[in-house]
Write a protein that holds these residues in place. Sequence first.
Motif: not given
Length: 323
Positions: A25-47
């Motif tokens: 299990x991987x848990x990622x938290x974002x501290x108080x993010x403010x995203x504009x409309x149509x914003x993208x966040x990419x997480x890359x997880x390797x095992x």
Amino acid sequence: MICVLLQGRIECNSVDSEDGVTRGKTVCSINKPIFKSNSTVIFIVSYGFNTNRDLSRKIEVTVNASSDNERHSPSSEVYKKQEIDVKYSVFVTIESSPSYTNFTFGENAVQKPLEQKIKVFNTIRPLNLTVVIKVPVRLGDKDIWMDTSSFQIPGCQSSRDEEPTVTDLVDKIKEKTILDCTVAKCRVFRCSKFMERNKDTTYTISANISSGWIQQIGLSSAKFLLTSTASLEYDENQYIFFSTTSNSGPPVHQIEAEVEVFTKPDFTKEIIGGSLGGLAFLALLTAGLYKAGFFKSKYSQMMNENEGGEAGPGAEEAAPTNG
């Protein structure tokens, strides 16, 4: 093991599966993010996985996004599940030793024994494996091996015969002096076996090779490479061949036998030359003896012997008799 990744406002913690049953299990938290409309966040997880672990055929990955206010747009997709196909690496080597035989051009009814051994070694993990061996058996209208109809490889099943891919076989062989499945009809053998890890097995081609196919090529002196091939078949949905190159397909191994053809020896010139040389030597010897007076002295000796032989009886008759 817990991994912590800190990058800007993003913090990720990963917990691996220790017993091989529970999910990592991987848990990622974002501290108080403010995203504009149509914003993208990419997480890359390797095992990483132990090469000997059995992960079945698929790995399931789920992603669930949440926020403290639980207020999402109706069009938001906060849950996603993805299955990843699993393939296990395999590494199998094929080895063979070159063999050799020879024939005399023009002798079409000659046969000689030829043996070739193909060693298959499995390295990484046990699997069901099929070795496909293709052996040239007929060139044009002539068989390459004696008793082709009963030609077999122990431990393998003869599946079919493949026709050559080129029609100008004589020109092709003269160009490269290679006798393979592009110019000859080949018999296909399938050798299926469950192979344990770090185990090997050997397949043997052993039969009498014929000289009948050589005459049609028209080369009275040449070296031909009789080339068979060995390749691998396995469940490609479950296994992938381990390779250091970009090509993940297993190699095709060539099994080569050198067949050398010699010109039939012709001793006519040697016989004629030897005869003429002998006569010349005899003539020179006779001339030398004549010059040395051998024949003259021999003639005089013979004459003296003849004269002495005729005078002997006359002398006996003239002798007086005492009375």
